[in-house]
Motif scaffolding. Structure first.
Motif, PDB file in Angstrom:
ATOM      1  N   HIS A   1      80.920   9.336  74.299  1.00  0.00           N
ATOM      2  CA  HIS A   1      82.213   8.906  74.805  1.00  0.00           C
ATOM      3  C   HIS A   1      82.108   8.727  76.316  1.00  0.00           C
ATOM      4  O   HIS A   1      81.580   9.601  77.011  1.00  0.00           O
ATOM      5  CB  HIS A   1      83.299   9.925  74.476  1.00  0.00           C
ATOM      6  N   HIS A   2      82.641   7.613  76.814  1.00  0.00           N
ATOM      7  CA  HIS A   2      82.520   7.258  78.223  1.00  0.00           C
ATOM      8  C   HIS A   2      83.904   7.233  78.879  1.00  0.00           C
ATOM      9  O   HIS A   2      84.755   6.412  78.513  1.00  0.00           O
ATOM     10  CB  HIS A   2      81.873   5.883  78.383  1.00  0.00           C
ATOM     11  N   SER A   3      84.131   8.114  79.858  1.00  0.00           N
ATOM     12  CA  SER A   3      85.395   8.088  80.591  1.00  0.00           C
ATOM     13  C   SER A   3      85.479   6.878  81.505  1.00  0.00           C
ATOM     14  O   SER A   3      86.574   6.389  81.799  1.00  0.00           O
ATOM     15  CB  SER A   3      85.557   9.372  81.414  1.00  0.00           C
TER      16      SER A   3
ATOM     17  N   HIS B   1      88.512   1.022  84.703  1.00  0.00           N
ATOM     18  CA  HIS B   1      87.905   2.350  84.697  1.00  0.00           C
ATOM     19  C   HIS B   1      86.430   2.226  85.055  1.00  0.00           C
ATOM     20  O   HIS B   1      85.546   2.350  84.219  1.00  0.00           O
ATOM     21  CB  HIS B   1      88.090   3.026  83.333  1.00  0.00           C
TER      22      HIS B   1
ATOM     23  N   ARG C   1      91.695  11.169  75.628  1.00  0.00           N
ATOM     24  CA  ARG C   1      90.357  11.209  75.024  1.00  0.00           C
ATOM     25  C   ARG C   1      90.108  10.015  74.103  1.00  0.00           C
ATOM     26  O   ARG C   1      88.993   9.507  74.009  1.00  0.00           O
ATOM     27  CB  ARG C   1      90.184  12.520  74.247  1.00  0.00           C
TER      28      ARG C   1
ATOM     29  N   GLN D   1      88.498  17.476  83.590  1.00  0.00           N
ATOM     30  CA  GLN D   1      88.014  17.182  82.245  1.00  0.00           C
ATOM     31  C   GLN D   1      88.147  18.446  81.408  1.00  0.00           C
ATOM     32  O   GLN D   1      87.623  19.498  81.787  1.00  0.00           O
ATOM     33  CB  GLN D   1      86.558  16.718  82.272  1.00  0.00           C
TER      34      GLN D   1
ATOM     35  N   ARG E   1      88.853   6.495  75.710  1.00  0.00           N
ATOM     36  CA  ARG E   1      87.527   6.346  76.313  1.00  0.00           C
ATOM     37  C   ARG E   1      86.683   5.327  75.547  1.00  0.00           C
ATOM     38  O   ARG E   1      86.919   5.050  74.371  1.00  0.00           O
ATOM     39  CB  ARG E   1      86.793   7.690  76.311  1.00  0.00           C
TER      40      ARG E   1
ATOM     41  N   ARG F   1      93.966  10.516  81.400  1.00  0.00           N
ATOM     42  CA  ARG F   1      93.029   9.651  80.660  1.00  0.00           C
ATOM     43  C   ARG F   1      92.850  10.263  79.280  1.00  0.00           C
ATOM     44  O   ARG F   1      92.129  11.262  79.114  1.00  0.00           O
ATOM     45  CB  ARG F   1      91.692   9.581  81.414  1.00  0.00           C
TER      46      ARG F   1
END
Length: 232
Positions: free
Chosen positions: A21-23, A34, A7, A189, A10, A5
Motif C-alpha cells: 500500500h502506497h500513501s 499525493h 487507508r 501513520q 492509498r 488520508r
C-alpha cells in the motif's frame, strides 16, 4: 490543519509475492495530488510472503528507513553489510552517491510486515551509510520514542535531514499529547489499533498531514501504535 488520508484511498500493488500500500505516488501508482509531504517522499506498507523479496537494485540521494513490524527482512548491500532486521528493529540507509542492496523475507512460513519510508535529504551526495537498531523494548509504552532524527538524539538512527520519527505504543484508554511547531509539518501513520486524533477516529493504515498546529492529542480506543514524522 489536519488532512486525513484514509487507508482505503492509498495506492496498492497486490502481487503474488508482495502486497503493498502506497500513501504517496510510487512505482506504477501515480497520483499528482499525493506526491509526498514536505521532505517525506514515500511511505509504503508492505506484506511479503515467505522467501520473497526484491533482488539487488539501486538508490541514490534518499534517506530510506525500514520499520519491521512482523517477521524479518534479510538485507545485503554493496557496502558489505549483511543483516537480518527483525520485528521491533529499524534500519536506515543513507543512499548518498549510490547504494545497491537486496531485501527478502528469510522465513519459510511467516509473512513479513513492514513500513518503508523515504525522506529527501537536506543535501545531495555524500558516502552511502547503513544503520540498524532495536526499539522493541515492551517496557517503553505510553510515551514517545525517537527512532530517527537529524542529530541522532536519544540513541536514534541518524538522518541527513532536519527531520525526526517517533513511535508511541499505547495501552487501551491512554491519552498522549504532543506539542508541535506550527512552522513545521507532521505526518501521522497509525501502525496498529484504533486511536482518536484530536477526536477523529483513525485505524491501522490511516494517515494524516498536519500543519499550523501547536498540539495534538491521541486517545487509544484499543491497544495501538502510532508513528509521527516531524518534517521541515
Amino acid at each position: 490543519m489536519i488532512q486525513f488520508r484514509d487507508r482505503g484511498a492509498r495506492g496498492r500493488h497486490q502481487g503474488a509475492q508482495i502486497d503493498a500500500h502506497h500513501s504517496f505516488s510510487f512505482a506504477d501508482y501515480n497520483d499528482p495530488k499525493h506526491m509526498g509531504f514536505r521532505a517525506l517522499r514515500v511511505l509504503n506498507e508492505d506484506r511479503v510472503v515467505p522467501g520473497a523479496g526484491l533482488p539487488e537494485h539501486g538508490h541514490g540521494d534518499m534517506e530510506i528507513v525500514t520499520i519491521v513490524l512482523k517477521g524479518a527482512v534479510e538485507h545485503r548491500d554493496n557496502l558489505g553489510n549483511s543483516a537480518v532486521v527483525r520485528a521491533g528493529e529499524v534500519q536506515r540507509m543513507s543512499a548518498g552517491t549510490g547504494i545497491r542492496h537486496s531485501e527478502r523475507n528469510p522465513s519459510a512460513d511467516e509473512r513479513t510486515h513492514l513500513l518503508q519510508i523515504w525522506i529527501i535529504p537536506a543535501e545531495t551526495g555524500g558516502p552511502p551509510t547503513y544503520e540498524q537498531r532495536s526499539f522493541a523494548d515492551d517496557g517503553e509504552r505510553n510515551r514517545w520514542i525517537t527512532i530517527a532524527s537529524g542529530d541522532g538524539r536519544d540513541g536514534s538512527l541518524t538522518l541527513r535531514q532536519d527531520a525526526a520519527m517517533a513511535i508511541a505504543r499505547l495501552d487501551e484508554g491512554i491519552t498522549i499529547n504532543r506539542e508541535l511547531d506550527p512552522a513545521r509539518g507532521y505526518w501521522v501513520q497509525v501502525i496498529a489499533g484504533i486511536v482518536g486524533l484530536n477526536g477523529t477516529e483513525m485505524r491501522e493504515g490511516d494517515g494524516a498531514a498536519i500543519t499550523s498546529e501547536e498540539e495534538i492529542s491521541f486517545e487509544a480506543d484499543t491497544d495501538a501504535e502510532v508513528l509521527l514524522i516531524d518534517l521541515p
